[in-house]
Scaffold this motif. Structure first.
Motif, PDB file in Angstrom:
ATOM      1  N   PHE A 801       0.879  -1.176   0.000  1.00  0.00           N
ATOM      2  CA  PHE A 801       0.000   0.000   0.000  1.00  0.00           C
ATOM      3  C   PHE A 801       0.915   1.224   0.000  1.00  0.00           C
ATOM      4  O   PHE A 801       1.472   1.597   1.030  1.00  0.00           O
ATOM      5  N   VAL A 802       1.082   1.838  -1.146  1.00  0.00           N
ATOM      6  CA  VAL A 802       2.147   2.810  -1.348  1.00  0.00           C
ATOM      7  C   VAL A 802       1.628   4.236  -1.175  1.00  0.00           C
ATOM      8  O   VAL A 802       0.552   4.588  -1.686  1.00  0.00           O
ATOM      9  N   ASN A 803       2.409   5.059  -0.489  1.00  0.00           N
ATOM     10  CA  ASN A 803       2.067   6.467  -0.283  1.00  0.00           C
ATOM     11  C   ASN A 803       2.336   7.279  -1.544  1.00  0.00           C
ATOM     12  O   ASN A 803       2.915   6.786  -2.509  1.00  0.00           O
ATOM     13  N   LEU A 804       1.946   8.541  -1.530  1.00  0.00           N
ATOM     14  CA  LEU A 804       2.012   9.366  -2.728  1.00  0.00           C
ATOM     15  C   LEU A 804       3.452   9.661  -3.139  1.00  0.00           C
ATOM     16  O   LEU A 804       4.331   9.839  -2.294  1.00  0.00           O
ATOM     17  N   PRO A 805       3.697   9.752  -4.440  1.00  0.00           N
ATOM     18  CA  PRO A 805       5.018  10.134  -4.941  1.00  0.00           C
ATOM     19  C   PRO A 805       5.213  11.644  -4.829  1.00  0.00           C
ATOM     20  O   PRO A 805       4.449  12.335  -4.128  1.00  0.00           O
ATOM     21  N   ARG A 806       6.207  12.162  -5.523  1.00  0.00           N
ATOM     22  CA  ARG A 806       6.446  13.602  -5.538  1.00  0.00           C
ATOM     23  C   ARG A 806       5.242  14.325  -6.111  1.00  0.00           C
ATOM     24  O   ARG A 806       4.682  13.938  -7.136  1.00  0.00           O
ATOM     25  N   THR A 807       4.804  15.380  -5.427  1.00  0.00           N
ATOM     26  CA  THR A 807       3.722  16.228  -5.934  1.00  0.00           C
ATOM     27  C   THR A 807       4.145  17.686  -5.832  1.00  0.00           C
ATOM     28  O   THR A 807       4.825  18.081  -4.874  1.00  0.00           O
ATOM     29  N   VAL A 808       3.733  18.483  -6.795  1.00  0.00           N
ATOM     30  CA  VAL A 808       4.010  19.915  -6.802  1.00  0.00           C
ATOM     31  C   VAL A 808       2.728  20.636  -7.179  1.00  0.00           C
ATOM     32  O   VAL A 808       2.115  20.333  -8.209  1.00  0.00           O
ATOM     33  N   GLN A 809       2.324  21.590  -6.358  1.00  0.00           N
ATOM     34  CA  GLN A 809       1.063  22.294  -6.542  1.00  0.00           C
ATOM     35  C   GLN A 809       1.295  23.796  -6.523  1.00  0.00           C
ATOM     36  O   GLN A 809       2.072  24.307  -5.702  1.00  0.00           O
ATOM     37  N   ILE A 810       0.655  24.497  -7.426  1.00  0.00           N
ATOM     38  CA  ILE A 810       0.636  25.950  -7.388  1.00  0.00           C
ATOM     39  C   ILE A 810      -0.730  26.384  -6.895  1.00  0.00           C
ATOM     40  O   ILE A 810      -1.753  25.764  -7.222  1.00  0.00           O
ATOM     41  N   GLN A 811      -0.742  27.425  -6.066  1.00  0.00           N
ATOM     42  CA  GLN A 811      -1.976  27.795  -5.386  1.00  0.00           C
ATOM     43  C   GLN A 811      -2.082  29.317  -5.306  1.00  0.00           C
ATOM     44  O   GLN A 811      -1.097  30.002  -5.013  1.00  0.00           O
ATOM     45  N   ALA A 812      -3.250  29.825  -5.565  1.00  0.00           N
ATOM     46  CA  ALA A 812      -3.511  31.255  -5.444  1.00  0.00           C
ATOM     47  C   ALA A 812      -4.737  31.454  -4.569  1.00  0.00           C
ATOM     48  O   ALA A 812      -5.727  30.721  -4.698  1.00  0.00           O
ATOM     49  N   SER A 813      -4.689  32.437  -3.664  1.00  0.00           N
ATOM     50  CA  SER A 813      -5.812  32.671  -2.762  1.00  0.00           C
ATOM     51  C   SER A 813      -6.027  34.155  -2.567  1.00  0.00           C
ATOM     52  O   SER A 813      -5.121  34.978  -2.770  1.00  0.00           O
ATOM     53  N   VAL A 814      -7.246  34.489  -2.158  1.00  0.00           N
ATOM     54  CA  VAL A 814      -7.616  35.873  -1.922  1.00  0.00           C
ATOM     55  C   VAL A 814      -8.525  35.932  -0.703  1.00  0.00           C
ATOM     56  O   VAL A 814      -9.351  35.039  -0.472  1.00  0.00           O
ATOM     57  N   ARG A 815      -8.367  36.968   0.091  1.00  0.00           N
ATOM     58  CA  ARG A 815      -9.233  37.237   1.238  1.00  0.00           C
ATOM     59  C   ARG A 815      -9.967  38.542   0.973  1.00  0.00           C
ATOM     60  O   ARG A 815      -9.362  39.516   0.521  1.00  0.00           O
ATOM     61  N   PHE A 816     -11.236  38.559   1.287  1.00  0.00           N
ATOM     62  CA  PHE A 816     -12.009  39.787   1.053  1.00  0.00           C
ATOM     63  C   PHE A 816     -13.169  39.882   2.030  1.00  0.00           C
ATOM     64  O   PHE A 816     -13.414  38.952   2.787  1.00  0.00           O
TER      65      PHE A 816
END
Length: 816
Positions: A801-816
């Motif tokens: 049962f293998v865990n996740l490999p390399r992952t790369v995520q880009i994320q943008a957020s805003v507060r208002f």
């Protein structure tokens, strides 16, 4: 069944409210440790390990706390993602059975039985979720996570023998707040969107709404399946028919997810507060065994399909159902595609009243989940034996707990509570087996080897109490006990078995299980605070995990009730620790040592040759070790934070005559008997997923780079020494030592209103196995000599049962 007794409420006095709105800010509900970027020095960390808000430095419990800020930085929205930041906590995602193997300090629960509750209890907003399928829950908008290590029976009831993962979701804020976030993960091609809206509706009513949706256009694992032909022999006519099963042509898991939560808090300001949390979750993946990798084979290739090489990479080998069989099995899709669908919903109501000398809390919860899948359960594009299989399981629970905590000025205070829970699990499964069919059977059973059905109804009553005695201003003693009474009424039957298999599996022969359990779990602690910044403590703890019934077992010709009914698991032992803050509140050092003995540790065994399950109780096991955690936030470099841990743990079976793993030979230790079958003596052998050394080291830094602009970066490493993933010391289940790296880069603009981030996890792309099982239909002649001229033992292959490999995520957020 999860008839679980749990004292699980993070209580904040009802009169601690925001005076302007009457609605308590989220940070007050269960204060999370704060990041102190741009300031330097340590802040206080508040935890609820004893069901009341206390400083991490004061509470006499080994706790690892993860703040809301840390959770957001690494987008930790599932238990699997949370485990990457906690070195001694490991998760192995499983396709069937309980759905997961959660392990802490080398103690966990086998994944192959849906009837075994996890030894590591998962608690969300004070409510117990003991099913392994809880890993399918998405956890968004969290206010903090606490990892409580070791037995936690007094405050968290039964089924917390190894520890507790306690998650708190955020409450309404005192002022309007809106957040939106979009993210894209490159490897799996996953698009994620999240929205949170929070604030007061009136002076006394606050609301918080959180939504998260994701769609994965690819996957983490490549599918290297090979087209195969699955032949069936008609036992009625003697005709053999080939069925073409094409390989899956995409990546796994291709998940789709929709999560939502609504929180209402009514706080009229008269020492009363009422909170309602309603949440729902729906998820779907394109393969229920999307992380099943054949990684350990004696000959380098998989024995039931030599075209598949066993190697440690992120490749699985699965096929569609044959087109002419698609939709024939119950719960299979008409297009023959594999899948796993999970849906759940829950409602929790918490009433709190602060009398002058007593705080009273009453929590009621109802939760329900449904899990359904279709599986190519050869896992290696094999054309023999078990192939198309399906399952549908339904679980629901109602619980109610009433608790009172005194707050007297004198040296003695008391806690008392009562708990009730009612649960039901209904489990159904079908499987093709032995390459057979029966044209005279009902259409939905024609291509099945078996159809089985099982259910468990549980009821739990519990009472508990604790006395706290302030012997001196710097010396405190506590003692408490929890009593548990529970019943579980179960059955397991196979309404249909193909005629050719009725010598192996029994048709319409129910196995009953009517069980009653009673337990007392005492606990005592002595803590000493020589200064405000130092706490020394010693504790004696006991814990209890429910016995039960293995609903996912089989009724074979040799099955007896003891094969599927198992005894409770118990723990007892000692823990001693010291917690300190030094260097003028710049360095936090927490250290503890522990030794716990587990009696009747619950272990499930899958016989890969006969495709049967047997739940066993190990005679005993012991886990002992030492842990050091530190955090350094220097005044000289505001915004810098260094943190880490070093952990030593030795988890070994004390006495355990166990089943042999598939194909284990006499020379390999299969030289005794277990319930009349080949057995081995595992006394002194390591438990599953029990590395001796684990550790972490991380650094975070934030600094202003312009007017209203902040740059931040983090780098966190996690180390584990080698271990065996198998509960039965299978030599091919080994996991090599590894070091993972996670990192983030962030830019915040316009006083943190806007933010863009790059998040990388497992950047070293380590292959990590969180659990394993003997490959179906592999291994032969268990208990024979490996040198026999005929009938030599042949070791089984291992599926990880293998865990996740390399992952790369880009994320943008805003507060208002």
């Amino acid at each position: 069944m999860a008839g679980v007794v749990i004292s699980t409420f993070a209580f904040t006095p009802a009169n601690a409210q925001d005076t302007a709105t009457g609605v308590r800010p989220a940070s007050q509900a269960a204060p999370a440790p704060q990041d102190h970027a741009i300031e330097g020095g340590l802040g206080d960390i508040v935890v609820t390990a004893r069901r009341r808000a206390e400083s991490l430095q004061d509470v006499p419990v080994a706790v690892t706390a993860i703040t809301a800020e840390q959770l957001q930085k690494y987008d930790m929205t599932s238990l699997e993602k949370i485990s990457t930041q906690t070195p001694q906590f490991t998760i192995g995602r499983s396709s069937n059975g309980s759905g997961a193997q959660l392990t802490l300090r080398g103690i966990g629960s086998s994944s192959t039985s849906i009837g075994i509750e996890q030894s590591v209890a998962v608690v969300v907003d004070g409510v117990y979720y003991g099913q392994g399928r809880v890993i399918n829950e998405g956890f968004l908008d969290l206010d903090g996570v606490e990892v409580l290590k070791g037995p936690q029976s007094l405050f968290f009831g039964k089924n917390a023998t190894a520890g507790v993962i306690s998650l708190r979701t955020a409450n309404p804020t005192s002022t309007p707040e809106f957040k939106a976030k979009m993210g894209y993960e490159f490897r799996s091609k996953e698009l994620v969107g999240e929205f949170v809206g929070s604030g007061p509706i009136t002076d006394t009513l606050g609301v918080r709404v959180a939504l998260r949706a994701s769609n994965m256009f690819g996957g983490y694992f490549k599918n290297g399946g090979i087209d195969k032909t699955y032949n069936t022999f008609d036992v009625a006519t003697g005709v053999t028919t080939p069925h073409f099963a094409p390989a899956y042509d995409g990546d796994n898991p291709g998940s789709q997810e929709l999560l939502g939560r609504v929180t209402l808090v009514y706080d009229p300001g008269n020492d009363f507060k009422f909170t309602v949390k309603a949440n729902g979750s729906r998820s779907k993946v394109n393969n229920n065994s999307w992380n099943y990798v054949p990684y350990g084979c004696a000959n380098g290739t998989y024995s039931t399909n030599p075209a598949i090489a066993c190697k440690k990479d992120f490749t699985v080998y699965q096929n569609y159902f044959p087109e002419d069989l698609a939709g024939a099995n119950p719960w299979s899709r008409d297009d023959g595609a594999l899948y796993n669908k999970y849906s759940s919903w829950a409602v929790t109501g918490t009433a709190e009243y602060a009398f002058k000398d007593v705080d009273v809390t009453w929590v009621n919860n109802y939760n329900r989940n449904v899990n359904q899948w279709a599986c190519d359960c050869t896992f290696v594009s094999s054309d023999i034996a078990a192939a198309p299989s399906t399952e549908r399981s339904i679980y629901h629970a109602f619980s109610s707990e009433l608790r009172a905590q005194t707050k007297l000025d004198g040296p003695v205070n008391l806690l008392a509570g009562a708990y009730y829970q009612k649960t039901r699990r209904f489990h159904q499964q079908t499987g093709s087996f032995g390459n057979i069919e029966d044209s005279t059977a009902p259409e939905q059973y024609r291509y099945l080897g078996y159809y089985k059905r099982s259910a468990t109804d549980g009821e739990t009553l519990s009472a508990y109490g604790q006395a706290t005695w302030k012997i001196l201003p710097v010396l405190e003693a506590t003692a408490g006990v929890r009593y548990i009474h529970e019943t579980k009424d179960s059955y397991l039957t196979q309404p249909y078995v193909n005629a050719a298999l009725q010598g192996l599996f029994l048709e319409n022969t129910p196995i009953p299980g009517n069980q009653t359990f009673n337990n007392w779990s005492p606990e005592a602690t002595l803590s000493w605070k020589p200064t405000d910044d130092v706490t020394v403590y010693g504790a004696y703890k006991t814990a209890y995990k429910s016995g039960g019934f293995s609903n996912s077992g089989f009724v074979s010709a040799t099955t007896v009730p003891s094969d599927v009914a198992f005894r409770p698991e118990k723990a007892r032992g000692f823990e001693v620790g010291i917690k300190s803050k030094v260097l003028d509140n710049q360095l936090r050092l927490n250290f503890d040592v522990y030794s716990y003995k587990y009696v009747d540790l619950q272990v499930d065994f899958f016989n890969a040759q006969t495709f049967a399950f047997v739940t066993t109780n190990a005679g005993s096991a012991r886990t002992k070790g030492a842990e050091l955690e530190f955090e350094f936030a220097p005044y000289a470099v505001p915004g810098l934070n260094l943190h880490g841990s070093i952990n030593y743990n030795k988890a070994r079976y004390g006495a355990y005559i166990a089943p042999c793993y598939g194909g284990q030979s006499i020379e390999q230790g299969c030289n005794t008997t277990f319930q009349g079958a080949p057995g081995q003596d595992l006394s002194g052998a390591p438990t599953a997923v029990a590395p001796k050394w684990t550790g972490s080291l991380g650094v975070g830094y934030e600094t202003e780079v312009g007017q209203g602009t902040v740059f931040g970066a983090t780098l966190d490493s996690r180390y584990s020494s080698s271990y065996l993933a198998s509960s039965f010391a299978h030599p091919l289940s080994g996991q090599a030592k590894y070091l993972t790296l996670d990192g983030t880069l962030r830019l915040k603009f316009n006083d943190e209103r806007f933010e863009i981030a790059l998040i990388g996890k497992n950047l070293t792309n380590q292959f990590i196995v969180g659990g394993s099982v003997d490959g179906p239909n592999t291994g032969a002649n268990t208990g024979a000599s490996q040198n026999a001229a005929t009938g030599a033992a042949v070791i089984s292959d291992e599926i990880g049962f293998v865990n996740l490999p390399r992952t790369v995520q880009i994320q943008a957020s805003v507060r208002f």
